[in-house]
Motif scaffolding. Structure first.
Motif, mmCIF file in Angstrom:
data_model
loop_
_atom_site.group_PDB
_atom_site.id
_atom_site.type_symbol
_atom_site.label_atom_id
_atom_site.label_comp_id
_atom_site.label_asym_id
_atom_site.label_seq_id
_atom_site.Cartn_x
_atom_site.Cartn_y
_atom_site.Cartn_z
ATOM 1 N N ALA A 154 0.826 -1.215 0.000
ATOM 2 C CA ALA A 154 0.000 0.000 0.000
ATOM 3 C C ALA A 154 0.860 1.265 0.000
ATOM 4 C CB ALA A 154 -0.934 -0.001 1.215
ATOM 5 N N LYS A 155 2.068 1.159 0.561
ATOM 6 C CA LYS A 155 2.968 2.316 0.613
ATOM 7 C C LYS A 155 3.834 2.449 -0.633
ATOM 8 C CE LYS A 155 3.589 2.459 5.657
ATOM 9 N NZ LYS A 155 4.555 2.182 6.769
ATOM 10 N N PHE A 156 4.289 1.289 -1.175
ATOM 11 C CA PHE A 156 5.303 1.322 -2.223
ATOM 12 C C PHE A 156 4.833 0.791 -3.576
ATOM 13 C CE2 PHE A 156 7.637 0.904 1.815
ATOM 14 C CZ PHE A 156 8.501 1.990 1.717
ATOM 15 N N GLY A 157 3.636 0.213 -3.636
ATOM 16 C CA GLY A 157 3.263 -0.531 -4.824
ATOM 17 C C GLY A 157 3.840 -1.936 -4.748
ATOM 18 N N ARG A 158 3.466 -2.778 -5.703
ATOM 19 C CA ARG A 158 3.900 -4.172 -5.645
ATOM 20 C C ARG A 158 4.619 -4.587 -6.921
ATOM 21 N NH1 ARG A 158 0.233 -9.618 -4.284
ATOM 22 N NH2 ARG A 158 1.986 -11.086 -4.409
ATOM 23 N N ASN A 159 5.765 -5.208 -6.744
ATOM 24 C CA ASN A 159 6.508 -5.791 -7.851
ATOM 25 C C ASN A 159 6.177 -7.283 -7.919
ATOM 26 O OD1 ASN A 159 8.138 -3.332 -6.902
ATOM 27 N ND2 ASN A 159 9.105 -3.804 -8.870
ATOM 28 N N TYR A 160 5.178 -7.634 -8.727
ATOM 29 C CA TYR A 160 4.879 -9.060 -8.940
ATOM 30 C C TYR A 160 6.095 -9.691 -9.613
ATOM 31 C CZ TYR A 160 -0.081 -8.331 -7.845
ATOM 32 O OH TYR A 160 -1.265 -8.052 -7.218
#
Length: 539
Positions: free
Chosen positions: A401-407
């Motif tokens: 939620a803070k940084f985004g997600r690297n799938y």
């Protein structure tokens, strides 16, 4: 009495990123192990009177080669050898032992996460005085020496009792057999809040995979931290790792995964590999990729006493996802992207430029040693869980939620005929200039290159470190041939899709990467070059 044994060179003893790894039967050839050890000793300068650390992961042939190495060290003028009891020293514990005892270096007998046994793998790696793997200048010199070696030196002495602590003489050299766990466990107590972890009453499952971490995990987790007896599974190191593959991923640690996905799962699950330098992190109903684990550890490291003062920088290998870069930016500290291989991190750590480092291949560590360290990562996670009082799942969701997600995922195509693998990479390199601007489904290539690294500490340049295809928006695919296997070539394909804050942050990874997988096939022609329609391992 020093004895000289006449020998002839073998042409296949070039060390890789993690030393020399071959099948056991190769190492059992006459003079094979001896030639390599002597080549190491011939290259080591100022060894007269110096201390040498020797230990390994307990795999088949470990004890025999340790006895050989002890006698050869005595013949080559070393002043003292320190050996882990039972021939056991995890790779991070060996690194710490070298540093603590002021040794000139150490022989680490391991093939890491590769299988063990009479028909499986063995390895020898030389670590230098900083506790880290030998740099290329030294491994190149070792390789050159293996090609013209004509003799090796030994002393006529009986095998020592590796299971008895104390000091014995081999020739004129004292050999010290030591508890392999004590110094390492004491170091961990200086970095983490053991009282807070004990007070948290967390439950966990740890799979030592019948490998070297068993004694360390049992001492630290069950005895010092008070986790229930039986928390450590497969805790006795076995020469064949119990017939299992000691690689901490969801394929080879599947029983742990099932435990952690069950309705009555413990709070935290973890595993380590053959020599103790890798880790798997999994919470109740939440697997954390190594790339995400690195980022989450870095974001929360200040909660542990050893890192309360903050981080100097974060380093990751090029194939590792960029999740840690976003943490570094938020913290206002440097982020370094290096080639694969812990020796590159070692330079940054020695220079005080980085504090925490990690690789997508389940390796994380810090400046406490010069190797990746599986149990260190587990203990830092436990410290974070204890202080935050939240689940792994909650911490992961908060992070995204803070940084985004690297799938992120890695597809391994193992045992490819080397000419086929080389042809695939050659074709990829030839296509790089034409790729920018091309579209593959909903993806547009922004840049394409072959990664090269200029070391900021010494200016050395490492080229040909993997092909990168970067798409607009932060997604990418990386292609690289691995040097950790013992037969054929392993093609590793690293797949990454960045989903920004406010985006789709809790989908199945395979769904989110489907378009990246398709683009990778279109760009590289994996099926055409290798004849493989699917990877052997997905992590």
């Amino acid at each position: 009495m020093i004895r000289t044994v006449t020998s002839t060179p073998y042409t296949d003893q070039k060390p890789g990123t993690s030393g020399l790894r071959k099948k056991v039967k190769v190492f059992q050839q006459a003079n094979y192990a001896e030639n390599f050890v002597q080549s190491v000793f011939d290259v080591v300068e100022d060894k007269a009177g110096a201390t040498l650390v020797i230990g390994g992961d307990g795999r088949f042939l470990n004890r025999e080669v340790i006895q050989i190495a002890i006698r050869m060290a005595a013949a080559n003028g070393f002043g003292r050898a320190i050996v882990g009891r039972g021939g056991i020293l995890s790779t991070p514990a060996a690194s710490h032992m070298i540093r603590k005892r002021g040794a000139i270096g150490g022989l680490v007998l391991s093939a890491s996460h590769n299988p063990g046994g009479p028909d499986e793998d063995f390895g020898i790696k030389y670590n230098i005085a900083n506790g880290g793997p030998a740099p290329e200048s030294i491994t190149d010199a070792i390789n050159a020496r293996t090609l013209d070696i004509d003799r090796w030196l030994t002393v006529d002495a009986a095998d020592i009792d590796l299971d008895q602590d104390g000091e014995v003489m081999v020739g004129d050299m004292p050999v010290e057999v030591v508890d392999p766990v004590e110094d390492y466990a004491a170091l961990m107590e200086t970095l983490f809040d053991f009282d807070a972890i004990r007070a948290s009453k967390l439950t966990m499952a740890f799979d030592a995979m019948s490998a070297v971490t068993g004694p360390y995990a049992t001492e630290i987790l069950e005895r010092r931290l008070g986790f229930a007896a039986g928390t450590v599974r497969n805790g006795t190191p076995l020469p064949d790792f119990g017939g299992h593959h000691p690689d901490p991923n969801l394929v080879h640690a599947h029983e742990l995964y099932e435990t952690m996905m069950a309705p009555d799962a413990p709070d935290f699950g973890a595993a380590s590999d053959g020599d103790g330098d890798r880790n798997l992190i999994i919470g109740r109903h939440r697997f954390v990729t190594p790339s995400d684990s690195l980022a989450m550890l870095a974001a929360n490291a200040h909660l542990a006493p050893g890192y309360a003062g903050g981080l100097k920088g974060i380093a990751r290998s090029m194939p590792t996802s960029a999740a840690a870069d976003r943490v570094a930016a938020a913290l206002g500290i440097p982020a370094y992207e290096t080639p694969t291989g812990w020796k590159f991190f070692g330079n940054l750590l020695d220079a005080g430029m980085a504090t925490i480092c990690g690789e997508e291949s389940a390796g994380t560590g810090s400046d406490h040693v010069r190797e990746k360290d599986g149990l260190w990562a587990v203990l830092l996670w436990l410290n974070i869980l204890a202080v935050r009082g939240e689940s792994v799942d909650a911490i992961a969701r908060d992070h995204w939620a803070k940084f985004g997600r690297n799938y992120y995922a890695r597809h391994d195509y193992e045992g490819i005929e080397t000419p086929r693998a080389d042809a695939l990479m050659a074709a990829l390199r030839a296509s790089l200039a034409t790729l920018p601007g091309k579209q593959f489904g909903d993806l547009t290539v922004e840049t394409a290159d072959e990664f090269a690294y200029t070391d900021p500490t010494d200016g050395s340049i490492s080229r040909n470190q993997g092909v990168r295809i970067l798409f607009t928006g932060g997604s990418r695919v990386v292609f690289r041939l691995s040097g950790t296997g013992t037969t054929g070539a392993t093609l590793r394909v690293y797949l990454e899709r960045y989903e920004p804050v406010g985006g789709d942050l809790d989908r199945e990874t395979s769904d989110m990467l489907a378009s990246i997988v398709a683009a990778a096939e279109s760009i590289a022609g994996i099926a055409q070059h290798t004849g493989r329609s699917a990877p052997d391992v997905v992590t």
